[in-house]
Design a protein around this motif. Sequence first.
Motif, PDB file in Angstrom:
ATOM      1  N   UNK A   1      22.883 -19.246  13.754  1.00 10.70           N
ATOM      2  CA  UNK A   1      21.753 -18.601  14.413  1.00 10.70           C
ATOM      3  C   UNK A   1      21.716 -17.104  14.091  1.00 10.70           C
ATOM      4  N   UNK A   2      22.040 -16.828  12.827  1.00 15.20           N
ATOM      5  CA  UNK A   2      22.021 -15.425  12.407  1.00 15.20           C
ATOM      6  C   UNK A   2      21.030 -15.284  11.263  1.00 15.20           C
ATOM      7  N   UNK A   3      19.782 -15.570  11.577  1.00 16.13           N
ATOM      8  CA  UNK A   3      18.755 -15.544  10.532  1.00 16.13           C
ATOM      9  C   UNK A   3      18.635 -14.132   9.963  1.00 16.13           C
ATOM     10  N   UNK A   4      18.816 -13.139  10.819  1.00 11.32           N
ATOM     11  CA  UNK A   4      18.730 -11.753  10.337  1.00 11.32           C
ATOM     12  C   UNK A   4      19.781 -11.485   9.264  1.00 11.32           C
ATOM     13  N   UNK A   5      20.943 -12.142   9.409  1.00 12.87           N
ATOM     14  CA  UNK A   5      22.000 -11.942   8.410  1.00 12.87           C
ATOM     15  C   UNK A   5      21.647 -12.651   7.112  1.00 12.87           C
ATOM     16  N   UNK A   6      20.991 -13.800   7.239  1.00 14.62           N
ATOM     17  CA  UNK A   6      20.552 -14.521   6.034  1.00 14.62           C
ATOM     18  C   UNK A   6      19.582 -13.626   5.267  1.00 14.62           C
ATOM     19  N   UNK A   7      18.681 -12.979   6.008  1.00 14.10           N
ATOM     20  CA  UNK A   7      17.686 -12.125   5.350  1.00 14.10           C
ATOM     21  C   UNK A   7      18.337 -10.876   4.761  1.00 14.10           C
ATOM     22  N   UNK A   8      19.354 -10.409   5.441  1.00  7.32           N
ATOM     23  CA  UNK A   8      20.083  -9.251   4.925  1.00  7.32           C
ATOM     24  C   UNK A   8      20.729  -9.616   3.582  1.00  7.32           C
ATOM     25  N   UNK A   9      21.325 -10.811   3.539  1.00  6.04           N
ATOM     26  CA  UNK A   9      21.995 -11.250   2.302  1.00  6.04           C
ATOM     27  C   UNK A   9      20.976 -11.448   1.179  1.00  6.04           C
ATOM     28  N   UNK A  10      19.830 -12.037   1.501  1.00  3.04           N
ATOM     29  CA  UNK A  10      18.806 -12.260   0.466  1.00  3.04           C
ATOM     30  C   UNK A  10      18.299 -10.911  -0.039  1.00  3.04           C
ATOM     31  N   UNK A  11      18.051 -10.028   0.902  1.00  5.26           N
ATOM     32  CA  UNK A  11      17.537  -8.714   0.527  1.00  5.26           C
ATOM     33  C   UNK A  11      18.544  -7.959  -0.354  1.00  5.26           C
ATOM     34  N   UNK A  12      19.806  -8.132  -0.042  1.00  5.30           N
ATOM     35  CA  UNK A  12      20.847  -7.482  -0.844  1.00  5.30           C
ATOM     36  C   UNK A  12      20.784  -7.989  -2.291  1.00  5.30           C
ATOM     37  N   UNK A  13      20.641  -9.298  -2.435  1.00  3.62           N
ATOM     38  CA  UNK A  13      20.573  -9.869  -3.788  1.00  3.62           C
ATOM     39  C   UNK A  13      19.291  -9.439  -4.500  1.00  3.62           C
ATOM     40  N   UNK A  14      18.199  -9.327  -3.759  1.00  2.00           N
ATOM     41  CA  UNK A  14      16.942  -8.873  -4.390  1.00  2.00           C
ATOM     42  C   UNK A  14      17.151  -7.469  -4.958  1.00  2.00           C
ATOM     43  N   UNK A  15      17.841  -6.658  -4.187  1.00  2.00           N
ATOM     44  CA  UNK A  15      18.105  -5.293  -4.683  1.00  2.00           C
ATOM     45  C   UNK A  15      18.986  -5.334  -5.929  1.00  2.00           C
ATOM     46  N   UNK A  16      19.976  -6.223  -5.915  1.00  2.00           N
ATOM     47  CA  UNK A  16      20.846  -6.345  -7.103  1.00  2.00           C
ATOM     48  C   UNK A  16      20.036  -6.765  -8.321  1.00  2.00           C
ATOM     49  N   UNK A  17      19.077  -7.662  -8.115  1.00  2.00           N
ATOM     50  CA  UNK A  17      18.283  -8.141  -9.257  1.00  2.00           C
ATOM     51  C   UNK A  17      17.369  -7.031  -9.763  1.00  2.00           C
ATOM     52  N   UNK A  18      16.839  -6.244  -8.839  1.00  3.93           N
ATOM     53  CA  UNK A  18      16.057  -5.086  -9.281  1.00  3.93           C
ATOM     54  C   UNK A  18      16.934  -4.148 -10.099  1.00  3.93           C
ATOM     55  N   UNK A  19      18.177  -4.006  -9.659  1.00  2.00           N
ATOM     56  CA  UNK A  19      19.122  -3.144 -10.375  1.00  2.00           C
ATOM     57  C   UNK A  19      19.389  -3.702 -11.765  1.00  2.00           C
ATOM     58  N   UNK A  20      19.538  -5.007 -11.848  1.00  2.38           N
ATOM     59  CA  UNK A  20      19.766  -5.690 -13.129  1.00  2.38           C
ATOM     60  C   UNK A  20      18.609  -5.393 -14.091  1.00  2.38           C
ATOM     61  N   UNK A  21      17.402  -5.529 -13.578  1.00  2.00           N
ATOM     62  CA  UNK A  21      16.213  -5.320 -14.413  1.00  2.00           C
ATOM     63  C   UNK A  21      16.151  -3.869 -14.880  1.00  2.00           C
ATOM     64  N   UNK A  22      16.383  -2.998 -13.940  1.00  2.14           N
ATOM     65  CA  UNK A  22      16.336  -1.562 -14.230  1.00  2.14           C
ATOM     66  C   UNK A  22      17.391  -1.185 -15.266  1.00  2.14           C
ATOM     67  N   UNK A  23      18.580  -1.754 -15.094  1.00  3.11           N
ATOM     68  CA  UNK A  23      19.722  -1.443 -15.962  1.00  3.11           C
ATOM     69  C   UNK A  23      19.415  -1.801 -17.412  1.00  3.11           C
TER      70      UNK A  23
END
Length: 621
Positions: free
Chosen positions: A494-516
């Motif tokens: 019941x920690x949906x906010x944490x699930x979203x935090x984890x997804x958002x973290x990965x989205x940022x990593x993928x943006x970083x990958x693209x940028x890199x």
Amino acid sequence: MGWSVHLRAGSSRGDVRGCTVQLPGMTGSLSRRALRLISQLPSVCSFPGSRQQAFGRLLPAGRAPSSGSAVGPSSPSLITTPIFYVNATPHIGHLYSAVLADALYRAKILLGHEAKFATGTDEHGLKIQQAAEAAAEDPLEFCSRVSKEFRTLFQQSLVSYTDYIRTTEERHKNAVQHFWCVLRDEGYLYEGTYEGWYSVPDETFLSDSQVVERKDAYGNLIKVSMESGHKVEWTKEENYMFRLSEFRPMLLDWLKKNPFAICPEKFHHLVVHWLQEEIPDLSVSRQRNRLKWGIPVPEDSTQTIYVWLDALVNYLTVAGYPEDHNPWCSGVHHIVGKDILKFHAIYWPAFLMAAGLQLPKQIYVHSHWTVNGQKMSKSLGNVIDPMERFSVYTADGFRYFLLRQGVPETDCDYYDDKVLKVLNAELADALGGLLNRCTGTRMNPDQVYSPFSTHCFPKRPYMGHSSRATIEDYKMIQLVEQLPLDVEHCFEKFQIYKALEAINFCIRLTNGFFQRHAPWKLDRKNAEDCCWLDTVLHVTLECLRVYGILLQPVIPALANKLLSRLAVGPQERGWRHLNFLAKYHNSICPFEGRKLGPDSGLLFNRLERTDKRQSKAQGRC
Ligand code: MSP
């Protein structure tokens, strides 16, 4: 918390079935029935109810009621919201309960489980009777009107309930009256006189210690509930009592054996703490001349069934009680606000035990939303109407905000600036921007799900190889691979906010990958560059596909838009279709080479602050 009833001694009129009278004040020693129940505890089912077989509803002998492990992954789940009072129009607090439940339900379905999801409206009781009177409306018409508002809200916010229950429906009346007769026939009801405080807005009984004196708006001294601040009134009437006090040991035992029955943990501890004290019996009916708007007590037309007993039975009604509820009773998950924890974690399990029915698998509890630091209230004029906000943030945007910022353990504060910041940063920029980057015609002129090359991105990074993939890229892939499991666990806890935090973290990593790797700098005419460019696009598209699938429970419309753009078909969106980066693992990727879906514009439009929007509209910008 408070214990609701205190009966004044000498008031009992005897058990309805002629059993020994047990005055609730007699808490020092346990009745023979209670002792019998306790002696049954370690064996068979931890709850009584000799008529169990008659309803064919109990666990097999030897199995304790479970809130967790006993139910295998294939047992169907019934997810429920509280049913909403129709005395007021829906606000964000209500929507929060509903979207939490909706996200859990959608996740179950995506994970391949069988599930039902019920919500609805709570339409009986003094509070509703008075609200209808104040509106000079017929009570049923009044209820139908407001119930429809909730239904409309849920439809607009994509709350995908499979059953919408109204307590004024005939099927519910039958279930409640049937349930009452079971409690009565099992000997758990007796007639007594209730004398004590009653809060109409909370529809609850309160003891002296739960009540304090306050001055009202006119300076008059009044008594209010310490917990809710609502005015209470002294009530004395003859009614039916439920032998709640007998269930304390069994409730404690249930919680001990099922440490995850109430989640988050802090609420589990709270209930255990409440149960350290004796609990008085509970008044479960009101005199019909005071409360007409409710379900009559079977065979006693002078009494109306207490609205909380009536309301709680909705969970059985939607399961098909009293006929076909069995398959749905082993996997019940209730989502409730902290204000109604006592009713769900004490009264309800006690009623179920008394009726010989299975206990809920889990009670998920959430805290409250305040607005700009204050409690939401009509008098303060700060009640947030979700539908009004949908026109600015969209229903998906609003759902995302509530689930991303709502932390069940603690109260959360709502203010529009925060919504704007979260949605702009995470939906418009991070997720929408990433989609744009790899699907825009400049970067992806052929509009295809680009191919992946194992030559450019070998499975293991090793020295001397010409691959341009970096250690960070491998780390990102590992995290995205692990993400579905992390998200699943967060949902379970019941920690949906944490699930979203984890997804958002990965989205940022993928943006970083693209940028890199700045694929826009690569030369399409150079074979090596072209191969690497396609691979970078493929990895990004694959990451986006995973995020789209995982985000479906929270932002169903946006996730649909995203997945459609990636040409992921409706039958390819379950958890089992995730199969992230198949080519990297030397298997076939069904998406590679596919034409992308149509471009339907920005995934999520950036939002502007209201003052800016207003000055633009007035041509001042
Ligand atoms: N009718 C009862 C529930 C009966 S269930 C058998 C009831 N209704 S309610 O309309 O008052 O509340 C419904 C839900 O809305 C509850 O979960 C409650 O906690 C939630 N919220 C009401 N105000 C809230 C906030 N300000 N914030 C978050 N949720 C809150 O209780």
